[in-house]
Write a protein that holds these residues in place. Structure first.
Motif, PDB file in Angstrom:
ATOM      1  N   UNK A 189       0.831  -1.206   0.000  1.00 24.73           N
ATOM      2  CA  UNK A 189       0.000   0.000   0.000  1.00 24.73           C
ATOM      3  C   UNK A 189       0.867   1.258   0.000  1.00 24.73           C
ATOM      4  N   UNK A 190       1.954   1.248   0.723  1.00 24.66           N
ATOM      5  CA  UNK A 190       2.859   2.398   0.713  1.00 24.66           C
ATOM      6  C   UNK A 190       3.416   2.634  -0.689  1.00 24.66           C
ATOM      7  N   UNK A 191       3.677   1.564  -1.409  1.00 27.19           N
ATOM      8  CA  UNK A 191       4.197   1.705  -2.768  1.00 27.19           C
ATOM      9  C   UNK A 191       3.124   2.212  -3.730  1.00 27.19           C
ATOM     10  N   UNK A 192       1.945   1.591  -3.703  1.00 25.90           N
ATOM     11  CA  UNK A 192       0.891   1.938  -4.658  1.00 25.90           C
ATOM     12  C   UNK A 192       0.325   3.329  -4.387  1.00 25.90           C
ATOM     13  N   UNK A 193       0.270   3.727  -3.102  1.00 31.73           N
ATOM     14  CA  UNK A 193      -0.284   5.026  -2.749  1.00 31.73           C
ATOM     15  C   UNK A 193       0.796   6.106  -2.652  1.00 31.73           C
ATOM     16  N   UNK A 194       1.957   5.840  -3.215  1.00 27.97           N
ATOM     17  CA  UNK A 194       3.021   6.851  -3.244  1.00 27.97           C
ATOM     18  C   UNK A 194       2.524   8.069  -4.030  1.00 27.97           C
ATOM     19  N   UNK A 195       2.668   9.293  -3.475  1.00 31.12           N
ATOM     20  CA  UNK A 195       2.188  10.489  -4.192  1.00 31.12           C
ATOM     21  C   UNK A 195       2.785  10.643  -5.582  1.00 31.12           C
ATOM     22  N   UNK A 196       3.983  10.124  -5.794  1.00 34.14           N
ATOM     23  CA  UNK A 196       4.601  10.241  -7.110  1.00 34.14           C
ATOM     24  C   UNK A 196       3.888   9.397  -8.152  1.00 34.14           C
ATOM     25  N   UNK A 197       3.077   8.429  -7.693  1.00 30.54           N
ATOM     26  CA  UNK A 197       2.349   7.563  -8.626  1.00 30.54           C
ATOM     27  C   UNK A 197       0.876   7.926  -8.714  1.00 30.54           C
TER      28      UNK A 197
END
Length: 397
Positions: A189-197
């Motif tokens: 979730x931290x990866x998918x919800x990264x603001x850069x993405x």
């Protein structure tokens, strides 16, 4: 380079044979002969030794037949001696002259070749320098694109791993490893919800799926928590025994041991290696999993809202068990009194166990998430008292 045997003509005229050992002596002798020839020039011809010698004036003087003129014979003899001495010097030094000329020619050719090579290298270096200066911008762009492609490949690989999260979480949950499941889910979730993405619309489905997985996992953990807090788990029955034996109920001593076990290595080894073997350690792990998911407060609120319902189900279960025992025993007043006493012991033992589980839950929740305290132990005690009063009214009034 010298000949092994060389003939030379001396000023006196005879031919001499000489070996290579006295070459230096012959050269010195030729020089001395030239010096002797210079010294033997008559005084009347000393003018020819000067640097400003005028041959025309000497020729006119030799044509003068008087006593004031110069003698042509003396001049001719001196000339012959000088020529012979010069011939001797040339005969002795011509080999060295030839070798020097050849060496100089070879050296000059090599210098010219080296100069050409240096010019070629210089031209190549200048051309490479121009290419580097001109292509530097292109190289920077290529490097930037390479880094971007590497980042894209890493993201795609990470997305592929995130696509397998459902199977991995299901495997962890089947083994009751909820903390590992929560950690795995939080990473994705931290990866998918990264603001850069955020701008990647293709990840919207993945985000929704992970949110769903989080809700399902959180609800499953809450259900497991209810199972242990309200003594539904068979491991709770084995630890606490439902027959009213105070030594088998958790009690304050059991809670103190559970709290002390936190720093000693966590859950104890139990039946068949199950994660639930140590009920209190399992409850602590459930609460840590909820804290990892950020849902401790929400879970405690759900626990609070279901206190009355769960207590009612617990009491109904005790009543049904007591009635079954009453039917199994012989009739009579004594038998009915014994069944009533067993019922009272079982009921209050289990209600006390529930209170102590709630005490433990609140203690652990305050440690893993200090801001999560949706209810207090007094709320549970009030619900227990209400259920007991309702039970007494239903059976005694």
């Amino acid at each position: 380079m010298h000949r092994s045997q060389r003939s030379r003509r001396t000023p006196s005229g005879p031919t001499e044979l000489a070996g290579p050992d006295d070459d230096q002596a012959r050269k010195e002798q030729a020089l001395r002969q030239a010096e002797d020839a210079l010294w033997k020039i008559p005084r009347s011809l000393d003018g020819i030794k000067r640097s400003d010698f005028n041959p025309v004036a000497l020729a006119l003087q030799m044509m003068d037949g008087s006593s004031l003129g110069k003698s042509y014979g003396e001049f001719h003899a001196a000339s012959e001696q000088l020529n012979e001495s010069l011939d001797g010097i040339v005969n002795e030094y011509y080999g060295g002259f030839n070798d020097s000329i050849l060496t100089f020619s070879g050296l000059q050719e090599r210098i010219q070749d080296a100069s050409g090579s240096v010019n070629v290298v210089k031209g190549n270096l200048q051309r490479v320098r121009r290419m580097i200066v001109e292509e530097r911008g292109s190289l920077d762009q290529l490097y930037t694109k390479s880094k971007q492609l590497g980042a894209i490949v890493a993201i795609l690989r990470r997305l592929e791993e995130a696509g397998r999260v459902r199977e991995e979480i299901a495997a962890f949950a089947a083994d009751k490893k909820y903390l590992a499941a929560a950690g795995r889910l939080v990473q994705d979730m931290q990866f998918v919800f990264d603001p850069q993405l955020d701008a990647v619309e293709a990840l919207s489905g993945q985000r929704q799926q992970l949110e769903k997985e989080k809700r399902e996992l959180q609800q499953r953990i809450v259900d497991e928590l209810h199972s242990h807090v309200y003594l539904k788990s068979p491991y709770c029955e084995r630890r606490m025994g439902g027959e009213g034996d105070a030594g088998e109920r958790p009690g304050r001593a059991r809670i103190r041991r559970a709290r002390g076990a936190r720093g000693a290595g966590g859950a104890e080894d139990g039946a068949e290696g199950s994660a639930e073997a140590d009920s209190f350690a399992f409850v602590e792990m459930l609460l840590e999993s909820l804290a990892a998911l950020g849902g401790t407060g929400e879970a405690l609120q759900e626990v609070k809202s279901s206190i009355s319902l769960e207590l009612s189900r617990l009491i109904d279960g005790v009543v049904a068990e007591a009635e079954e025992r009453g039917r199994a025993q012989a009739g009579g007043a004594d038998g009915g009194a014994e069944v009533l006493r067993d019922f009272a012991r079982m009921l209050f033992a289990r209600l006390e166990a529930v209170l102590e589980y709630h005490d433990y839950v609140l203690d652990v929740a305050a440690r893993v998430d200090g801001g999560a305290r949706a209810y207090a132990l007094g709320d549970v005690w009030a619900a227990v008292r209400g259920e007991v009063v309702a039970l007494l009214r239903g059976y005694l009034v």
